[in-house]
Motif scaffolding. Structure first.
Motif, PDB file in Angstrom:
ATOM      1  N   ILE A 138     -16.210  -2.736  -0.952  1.00 35.20           N
ATOM      2  CA  ILE A 138     -15.744  -3.538   0.178  1.00 35.20           C
ATOM      3  C   ILE A 138     -14.541  -4.367  -0.262  1.00 35.20           C
ATOM      4  N   THR A 139     -13.472  -4.304   0.514  1.00 35.14           N
ATOM      5  CA  THR A 139     -12.295  -5.139   0.284  1.00 35.14           C
ATOM      6  C   THR A 139     -12.037  -5.951   1.548  1.00 35.14           C
ATOM      7  N   PHE A 140     -11.906  -7.264   1.375  1.00 35.51           N
ATOM      8  CA  PHE A 140     -11.629  -8.154   2.509  1.00 35.51           C
ATOM      9  C   PHE A 140     -10.282  -8.830   2.288  1.00 35.51           C
ATOM     10  N   LEU A 141      -9.374  -8.618   3.242  1.00 41.52           N
ATOM     11  CA  LEU A 141      -8.013  -9.153   3.145  1.00 41.52           C
ATOM     12  C   LEU A 141      -7.680  -9.907   4.431  1.00 41.52           C
ATOM     13  N   PRO A 142      -7.655 -11.251   4.398  1.00 42.32           N
ATOM     14  CA  PRO A 142      -7.224 -11.991   5.584  1.00 42.32           C
ATOM     15  C   PRO A 142      -5.695 -12.040   5.621  1.00 42.32           C
ATOM     16  N   LYS A 143      -5.109 -11.449   6.647  1.00 37.47           N
ATOM     17  CA  LYS A 143      -3.648 -11.272   6.673  1.00 37.47           C
ATOM     18  C   LYS A 143      -2.988 -12.231   7.653  1.00 37.47           C
ATOM     19  N   GLY A 144      -2.227 -13.187   7.115  1.00 39.83           N
ATOM     20  CA  GLY A 144      -1.475 -14.111   7.941  1.00 39.83           C
ATOM     21  C   GLY A 144      -0.291 -13.407   8.592  1.00 39.83           C
ATOM     22  N   PHE A 145       0.137 -13.901   9.746  1.00 39.69           N
ATOM     23  CA  PHE A 145       1.150 -13.171  10.498  1.00 39.69           C
ATOM     24  C   PHE A 145       2.559 -13.722  10.364  1.00 39.69           C
ATOM     25  N   GLY A 146       2.749 -14.866   9.714  1.00 39.06           N
ATOM     26  CA  GLY A 146       4.114 -15.276   9.429  1.00 39.06           C
ATOM     27  C   GLY A 146       4.790 -14.248   8.549  1.00 39.06           C
ATOM     28  N   SER A 147       4.007 -13.694   7.612  1.00 36.35           N
ATOM     29  CA  SER A 147       4.526 -12.651   6.722  1.00 36.35           C
ATOM     30  C   SER A 147       4.394 -11.267   7.350  1.00 36.35           C
ATOM     31  N   GLU A 148       3.286 -11.013   8.047  1.00 35.52           N
ATOM     32  CA  GLU A 148       3.087  -9.698   8.671  1.00 35.52           C
ATOM     33  C   GLU A 148       4.230  -9.364   9.629  1.00 35.52           C
ATOM     34  N   ASN A 149       4.713 -10.388  10.338  1.00 36.24           N
ATOM     35  CA  ASN A 149       5.794 -10.182  11.306  1.00 36.24           C
ATOM     36  C   ASN A 149       7.112  -9.766  10.656  1.00 36.24           C
ATOM     37  N   MET A 150       7.239  -9.978   9.367  1.00 34.48           N
ATOM     38  CA  MET A 150       8.472  -9.638   8.656  1.00 34.48           C
ATOM     39  C   MET A 150       8.432  -8.230   8.060  1.00 34.48           C
ATOM     40  N   SER A 151       7.357  -7.511   8.275  1.00 35.85           N
ATOM     41  CA  SER A 151       7.192  -6.175   7.712  1.00 35.85           C
ATOM     42  C   SER A 151       8.014  -5.150   8.487  1.00 35.85           C
ATOM     43  N   LYS A 152       8.328  -4.039   7.830  1.00 35.69           N
ATOM     44  CA  LYS A 152       9.153  -3.008   8.463  1.00 35.69           C
ATOM     45  C   LYS A 152       8.689  -1.608   8.074  1.00 35.69           C
ATOM     46  N   MET A 153       8.986  -0.677   8.972  1.00 34.96           N
ATOM     47  CA  MET A 153       8.706   0.741   8.744  1.00 34.96           C
ATOM     48  C   MET A 153      10.023   1.509   8.775  1.00 34.96           C
ATOM     49  N   TYR A 154      10.253   2.337   7.773  1.00 36.00           N
ATOM     50  CA  TYR A 154      11.475   3.131   7.690  1.00 36.00           C
ATOM     51  C   TYR A 154      11.114   4.617   7.656  1.00 36.00           C
ATOM     52  N   MET A 155      11.875   5.415   8.377  1.00 32.45           N
ATOM     53  CA  MET A 155      11.756   6.873   8.268  1.00 32.45           C
ATOM     54  C   MET A 155      13.063   7.353   7.632  1.00 32.45           C
ATOM     55  N   LEU A 156      13.090   7.333   6.310  1.00 29.35           N
ATOM     56  CA  LEU A 156      14.306   7.670   5.581  1.00 29.35           C
ATOM     57  C   LEU A 156      14.529   9.183   5.545  1.00 29.35           C
ATOM     58  N   LYS A 157      15.769   9.552   5.276  1.00 27.84           N
ATOM     59  CA  LYS A 157      16.083  10.959   5.022  1.00 27.84           C
ATOM     60  C   LYS A 157      15.671  11.283   3.588  1.00 27.84           C
ATOM     61  N   PRO A 158      15.138  12.469   3.335  1.00 24.77           N
ATOM     62  CA  PRO A 158      14.774  12.828   1.969  1.00 24.77           C
ATOM     63  C   PRO A 158      15.928  12.656   0.986  1.00 24.77           C
ATOM     64  N   SER A 159      17.158  12.874   1.450  1.00 26.63           N
ATOM     65  CA  SER A 159      18.319  12.760   0.572  1.00 26.63           C
ATOM     66  C   SER A 159      18.557  11.332   0.088  1.00 26.63           C
ATOM     67  N   GLN A 160      17.957  10.335   0.771  1.00 25.76           N
ATOM     68  CA  GLN A 160      18.144   8.937   0.350  1.00 25.76           C
ATOM     69  C   GLN A 160      17.364   8.626  -0.920  1.00 25.76           C
ATOM     70  N   GLY A 161      16.312   9.376  -1.164  1.00 23.68           N
ATOM     71  CA  GLY A 161      15.604   9.319  -2.429  1.00 23.68           C
ATOM     72  C   GLY A 161      15.148   7.947  -2.887  1.00 23.68           C
ATOM     73  N   VAL A 162      15.024   7.815  -4.207  1.00 21.93           N
ATOM     74  CA  VAL A 162      14.526   6.578  -4.817  1.00 21.93           C
ATOM     75  C   VAL A 162      15.443   5.404  -4.509  1.00 21.93           C
ATOM     76  N   ASP A 163      16.756   5.632  -4.563  1.00 24.52           N
ATOM     77  CA  ASP A 163      17.690   4.537  -4.257  1.00 24.52           C
ATOM     78  C   ASP A 163      17.475   4.012  -2.840  1.00 24.52           C
ATOM     79  N   GLY A 164      17.229   4.920  -1.907  1.00 24.99           N
ATOM     80  CA  GLY A 164      16.990   4.514  -0.531  1.00 24.99           C
ATOM     81  C   GLY A 164      15.707   3.721  -0.381  1.00 24.99           C
ATOM     82  N   ILE A 165      14.683   4.110  -1.131  1.00 27.04           N
ATOM     83  CA  ILE A 165      13.410   3.377  -1.095  1.00 27.04           C
ATOM     84  C   ILE A 165      13.604   1.951  -1.600  1.00 27.04           C
ATOM     85  N   VAL A 166      14.248   1.811  -2.739  1.00 29.50           N
ATOM     86  CA  VAL A 166      14.481   0.487  -3.330  1.00 29.50           C
ATOM     87  C   VAL A 166      15.316  -0.373  -2.389  1.00 29.50           C
ATOM     88  N   GLU A 167      16.354   0.215  -1.809  1.00 27.81           N
ATOM     89  CA  GLU A 167      17.220  -0.535  -0.884  1.00 27.81           C
ATOM     90  C   GLU A 167      16.449  -1.008   0.342  1.00 27.81           C
TER      91      GLU A 167
END
Length: 278
Positions: A138-167
């Protein structure tokens, strides 16, 4: 086959929720202390205040942050376990409900349209995984939303590779600035699909701060991203300084040949996560 009554899970959730609302993880406290020792001026003062706050929270048995979070529960259920009793989701929510009542934690869950509060911080976000064995982790994680709201999802091109992930990781923190109450802890999901990638990022936040992924290529991404984030010099609470992030943790999964999903889930300095195996 091992039988486990969900009443046991409810009680474990109750205790984990009470503990996590009051306690920062030991690795978070250690990272904050190390950061404080490497700062001066306003940043040092801010970090020392955060450490003092965490000490008082434990001594007074009070929430370590006013945002006691949306309850995120991860259950890794052994395939040799037979669950009996009330439905699993009901047991989890009852444990959360009781803990937030008895701990005098803020109830922050509401309807997304009407904004009417549910009144007891339920429902929790429940993730289940079927694994080997006859135990339940069992893992319990209470997640505050001041930080949750700053999260992002990216659908990168495969050609962007590791550099794209880090960026992408660094850019997410740069855009967030002081809003997620830095120094932040950054969870990153790499690969999978749009939905599973976000879950990987959440899972990454359950790791101890400073513990790198065992795969070398992934650990290198964590180090590069952390170095780049700290060069932003946003600093504790936006006061500037050497430490904008306490750590970067990445989890990964195979993905489609045409894609490179990357999810960046931001956690504030208040890292709260409790675990137990039954």
């Amino acid at each position: 086959m091992r039988k486990i009554n969900t009443a046991i899970i409810e009680e474990k959730i109750y205790n984990l929720a009470l503990r996590s609302g009051v306690n920062l993880t030991p690795s978070c406290k250690a990272a904050l202390k190390e950061a404080c020792e490497n700062e001066s001026g306003a940043a040092e003062f801010a970090l020392s205040t955060l450490l003092e706050n965490s000490r008082i929270a434990v001594e007074e048995k009070m929430p370590v942050c006013q945002d006691t979070g949306l309850a995120v529960v991860i259950l890794e259920i052994g395939q040799q376990v037979f669950l009996e009793g009330k439905p699993l989701g009901q047991a989890v929510n009852e444990g959360v409900r009781r803990a937030y009542r008895d701990g005098y934690f803020r109830k922050s869950v509401c309807d997304p349209i009407t904004r009417e509060n549910t009144g007891d911080n339920t429902p929790a976000v429940l993730h289940t995984e079927i694994v080997e064995g006859d135990k339940i982790a069992i893992t319990f994680l209470p997640k505050g939303f001041g930080s949750e709201n700053m999260s992002k999802m990216y659908m990168l091109k495969p050609s962007q590779g590791v550099d794209g992930i880090v960026e992408a990781i660094i850019e997410t923190v740069r855009c967030a600035g002081s809003r997620p109450c830095p120094p932040v802890y950054v969870g990153v999901g790499i690969g999978g699909s749009f939905d599973s990638c976000a879950y990987l990022a959440k899972r990454a936040l359950t790791r101890e701060v400073g513990v790198h992924n065992p795969r070398k290529e992934i650990a290198d991404i964590e180090r590069r991203a952390l170095d780049g984030i700290n060069k932003l010099e946003i600093g504790c609470q936006g006061f500037g300084g050497n430490t904008t992030a306490l750590g970067v943790s990445c989890e990964y999964a195979p993905t489609h040949i045409a894609g490179l999903p990357v999810a960046v889930n931001i956690q504030c300095h208040c890292v709260r996560c409790e675990k137990e195996i039954i």
